[in-house]
Write a protein that holds these residues in place. Structure first.
Motif, mmCIF file in Angstrom:
data_model
loop_
_atom_site.group_PDB
_atom_site.id
_atom_site.type_symbol
_atom_site.label_atom_id
_atom_site.label_comp_id
_atom_site.label_asym_id
_atom_site.label_seq_id
_atom_site.Cartn_x
_atom_site.Cartn_y
_atom_site.Cartn_z
ATOM 1 N N GLU A 107 0.799 -1.000 0.150
ATOM 2 C CA GLU A 107 -0.090 0.252 0.087
ATOM 3 C C GLU A 107 0.512 1.359 0.128
ATOM 4 O O GLU A 107 -0.179 2.385 -0.268
ATOM 5 N N GLN A 112 4.872 -1.519 -5.767
ATOM 6 C CA GLN A 112 4.496 -0.324 -7.132
ATOM 7 C C GLN A 112 5.225 -0.926 -7.641
ATOM 8 O O GLN A 112 5.237 -0.797 -8.762
ATOM 9 N N SER A 130 0.800 6.413 -3.878
ATOM 10 C CA SER A 130 0.216 5.393 -2.847
ATOM 11 C C SER A 130 1.242 5.280 -1.895
ATOM 12 O O SER A 130 0.722 5.550 -0.808
ATOM 13 N N THR A 310 -5.872 3.121 -0.872
ATOM 14 C CA THR A 310 -5.817 3.554 -1.710
ATOM 15 C C THR A 310 -5.549 1.300 -2.362
ATOM 16 O O THR A 310 -5.227 1.460 -3.202
ATOM 17 N N THR A 311 -5.963 1.241 -1.001
ATOM 18 C CA THR A 311 -5.729 -0.717 -0.767
ATOM 19 C C THR A 311 -6.397 -0.786 0.333
ATOM 20 O O THR A 311 -6.538 -1.182 1.103
#
Length: 346
Positions: A107, A112, A130, A310-311
């Protein structure tokens, strides 16, 4: 008449063709924080919802000790060099990743960046969005420049000497003490009296090296989910959170029967629309992708941002699946659209 060899070649060809016909999707869960249990539950909901989809779905577990493919009652190691696994049928590569890791490394931008290097597309925000949203203090300060309201706060590092008196001068009582980078309300305490402050700070430092102390904002707690559709952010719904406990902590979120999550929120039409539009704006300002949820306090002074996730959780007890169903989706439709977007995004 075909020989056994020819028949074997046909079976192999058909098997390879079917695998190529369906793209391989890794649903990644776990993580390095205490949120890994919720992450696993989120992954199970996604996998169950996509069972009848046009993808080969694989569950991948990542934690401090192992990266593993959980496949056909086997636990197979993931090769971190290219995020692949060796199965009895050969090397398995993934066409995309559906990331459900709450907390680090899924996260906060770390995972990413890894997938960006490997050019493997994933469902949620990129490195920048993120990492900035995972830092609650930094994110709220940034969004204030766009006019987004948030509580007065005090940021504290674990190796920093602090004055309880100065903290309370800024935020007052009651106040909330929380890890600056954590989710599922882990490590959060409400402080009603000054003698409680140090213990609350120590408790938050168990989860993170940076702690944020925020003033208490009276009002109605609401939350709004948002996704991308047709190249634009689209708010799903606004949900009202009603708790019997003092606040919406981990226990209240996942275990307390007295917690009510009411969709649509019982607020005015004007406030409802304002929350939807604000959430879409935040999604744009932060350059978000995938499924995002923003949490707020609504009172007579306006809408105050608590944090951006965001997650967000996708378990059966989580808010976003409830919002998606209210918005008219089945969970299969909802997650299938997210997968299509991720495969075409990168």
């Amino acid at each position: 008449m075909k020989t056994k060899v020819n028949l074997g070649i046909d079976v192999l060809f058909n098997k390879i063709y079917r695998v190529k016909e369906k793209k391989n999707l890794a649903v990644v869960c776990g993580g390095f924080s205490n949120e890994k249990v919720i992450s696993g539950q989120s992954a199970d909901v996604v996998i169950q919802s996509l069972k009848g989809s046009d993808y080969n779905i694989f569950k991948v577990w990542i934690d401090e000790n192992q990266w593993s493919l959980l496949h056909e009652d086997q636990t197979l190691p993931i090769d971190k060099n290219d995020f692949s696994a060796s199965t009895k049928d050969g090397k398995l590569n993934f066409d995309g990743v559906f990331n459900t890791i709450h907390g680090t490394p899924g996260e906060n931008g770390i995972l990413q960046g890894y997938f960006d290097l490997l050019k493997i597309p994933y469902n949620n925000c990129g490195v920048y969005a993120s990492s900035i949203t995972f830092n609650k203090g930094a994110c709220n300060r940034l969004l204030r420049h766009f006019g987004v309201k948030s509580a007065n706060s005090y940021l504290l590092k674990s190796d920093e000497t602090y004055s309880e008196e100065k903290i309370l001068e800024r935020v007052g009582l009651p106040c909330f003490v929380k890890p600056n980078a954590s989710g599922s309300s882990l490590g959060i305490s409400r402080v009603n009296d000054a003698p409680e402050l140090k213990a609350a700070i120590d408790h938050a430092f168990i989860e993170d090296d940076l702690v944020i102390i925020e003033e208490f904002l009276p009002g109605t707690e609401i939350t709004c989910g948002v996704v991308e559709r047709d190249g634009k952010p689209k708010a799903l719904a606004v949900t009202e959170i009603v708790v019997e406990k003092e606040f919406f902590d981990y226990e209240a979120k996942y275990h307390h029967k007295g917690t009510q999550e009411i969709t649509p929120a019982r607020i005015s039409k004007e406030d409802y629309e304002a929350c939807m539009r604000l959430t879409e704006q935040i999604y744009t300002w932060l350059d978000c992708q995938g499924i995002v949820r923003a949490d707020y306090i609504l009172n007579e002074k306006g809408i105050f941002l608590i944090e951006v996730n965001t997650t967000p959780g996708l378990s059966s007890a989580s808010l976003v699946p409830q919002m998606a169903v209210y918005a008219g989706y089945t969970l299969e439709e909802f997650f299938s659209e997210e997968v299509e977007l991720l495969l075409n995004r990168h």
